[in-house]
Design a protein around this motif. Structure first.
Motif, PDB file in Angstrom:
ATOM      1  N   PHE A 242       0.808  -1.054   0.032  1.00 14.74           N
ATOM      2  CA  PHE A 242      -0.053   0.064   0.021  1.00 14.74           C
ATOM      3  C   PHE A 242       0.793   1.209  -0.047  1.00 14.74           C
ATOM      4  N   VAL A 243       2.173   0.973   0.354  1.00 16.82           N
ATOM      5  CA  VAL A 243       2.925   2.318   0.565  1.00 16.82           C
ATOM      6  C   VAL A 243       3.477   2.895  -0.881  1.00 16.82           C
ATOM      7  N   ILE A 244       3.942   2.021  -1.914  1.00 15.43           N
ATOM      8  CA  ILE A 244       4.301   2.233  -3.184  1.00 15.43           C
ATOM      9  C   ILE A 244       3.141   2.726  -3.829  1.00 15.43           C
ATOM     10  N   SER A 259      -6.685   0.031  -0.279  1.00 19.00           N
ATOM     11  CA  SER A 259      -8.057   0.197   0.009  1.00 19.00           C
ATOM     12  C   SER A 259      -8.325  -0.216   1.321  1.00 19.00           C
ATOM     13  N   LEU A 260      -7.490  -1.331   1.885  1.00 16.71           N
ATOM     14  CA  LEU A 260      -7.671  -1.690   3.287  1.00 16.71           C
ATOM     15  C   LEU A 260      -7.242  -0.358   4.138  1.00 16.71           C
ATOM     16  N   PHE A 264      -9.711   1.462   6.877  1.00 17.47           N
ATOM     17  CA  PHE A 264      -9.331   1.467   8.348  1.00 17.47           C
ATOM     18  C   PHE A 264      -9.233   2.913   9.029  1.00 17.47           C
ATOM     19  N   THR A 265      -8.355   3.809   8.118  1.00 18.26           N
ATOM     20  CA  THR A 265      -7.963   4.881   8.621  1.00 18.26           C
ATOM     21  C   THR A 265      -9.039   6.051   8.497  1.00 18.26           C
ATOM     22  N   ALA A 277      -8.972  -7.990   5.090  1.00 20.52           N
ATOM     23  CA  ALA A 277      -7.363  -8.483   5.601  1.00 20.52           C
ATOM     24  C   ALA A 277      -7.703 -10.209   5.515  1.00 20.52           C
ATOM     25  N   VAL A 278      -8.634 -10.517   6.142  1.00 18.13           N
ATOM     26  CA  VAL A 278      -8.973 -12.192   6.282  1.00 18.13           C
ATOM     27  C   VAL A 278      -8.816 -12.648   4.886  1.00 18.13           C
TER      28      VAL A 278
END
Length: 303
Positions: A242-244, A259-260, A264-265, A277-278
């Motif tokens: 997700f960083v890149i 997307s996760l 979440f944030t 995540a699961v």
């Protein structure tokens, strides 16, 4: 003495299982528990349905109220998650192929290099890990931006008249992933190629094989364990990256890790993000099981 050896063997065997229990299974069940909870406006922003403090009655209450609504929400075609899963698998697959194309010649050259300079070449591959991952990704923004070093160099040699739009595209994501995960591909390949028996290639050439044919018939098949290990080491983290994509990719670049993180944030839906995540972990179990089966067959064939 025999009892001490037995306890020592049990302790050595138990260490990886304890490690797996504490660092994988326990966090996984916590995430799964949150994914089966309900969203509320509170801190934390969910109400757990499973209350172990109530004992058996708490477990029966959990079963009676069990709902997979968060998973149905993630798998709903009207939401972005299915597209993000597909896009992540495509980007991770293409990146893994690019990593193999770039990493194999590097690993082959290292394995065939003189023994005296191999430690130096290994150090050059590992050296980028001494710098923060985030700083290295940020550095690519300065290289790939319209006024960055790459566009300046291309304009200076006359290859382009106007700056190319590379940053905030999928191409920038591929460049970032290939650069960041290259050591994960090179090191397993180097390990497999460095163990290759050189007399096999000499025998093949004595029998009339050209160097290219000898490589294809001997070197590449014997390096397949390294190819499989490197591909898995790159593919699995690349799927959840997700960083890149957040720093180098544009708004059109959809990856499930991004997307996760947003769910979440920004949306503060811990339950939906836990379900994402699961499901992501379940998707990644498939290549891991395939790799384990390949390894088991190779070990069985080597007996």
């Amino acid at each position: 003495m025999a009892g001490e050896k037995g306890r020592g063997r049990f302790f050595v065997i138990a260490i990886p299982y304890i490690w797996l229990l504490l660092l994988f299974l326990v966090p996984f069940f916590i995430v799964m528990k949150i994914s089966l909870s309900q969203d509320v406006i509170a801190s934390p922003p969910y109400t757990p349905l499973l209350d172990l403090s109530k004992g058996w009655s708490g477990f029966l209450d959990f079963v009676s109220q069990l709902s997979f609504s968060n998973y149905f929400y993630v798998l709903d075609g009207d939401n972005e998650f299915l597209g993000a899963y597909g896009s992540s698998l495509v980007i991770a697959s293409i990146s893994t192929i690019l990593l193999l194309l770039v990493g194999y010649p590097i690993a082959y050259g290292m394995a065939r290099a003189s023994r005296s300079i191999q430690p130096t070449l290994l150090m050059l591959i590992i050296l980028p890990f001494w710098t923060s991952f985030l700083i290295r990704v940020y550095a690519w923004i300065g290289i790939l931006s319209p006024e960055g070093l790459l566009n300046q160099a291309l304009q200076a040699v006359g290859l382009i008249d106007e700056p190319l739009q590379i940053l905030n595209t999928d191409l920038a994501v591929y460049i970032g992933i290939v650069y960041s995960y290259l050591p994960f591909m090179v090191l397993p390949l180097y390990s497999a190629l460095e163990k290759l028996d050189g007399t096999l290639l000499e025998a093949a050439q004595d029998l009339g094989c050209t160097p290219l044919k000898a490589f294809w018939l001997i070197t590449f098949p014997l390096s397949l364990p390294g190819v499989a290990a490197g591909a898995l080491l790159c593919f699995i983290p690349a799927v959840g990256e997700f960083v890149i994509p957040d720093l180098l990719g544009g708004s059109d670049t959809m990856m499930i890790g991004k997307s996760l993180w947003t769910e979440f944030t920004v949306n503060r839906s811990w339950t939906s993000s836990s379900a994402v995540a699961v499901l992501l972990l379940l998707v990644l179990v498939v290549p891991i099981v395939i790799y384990q089966n390949i390894q088991a067959r190779q070990l069985e064939a080597g007996k």
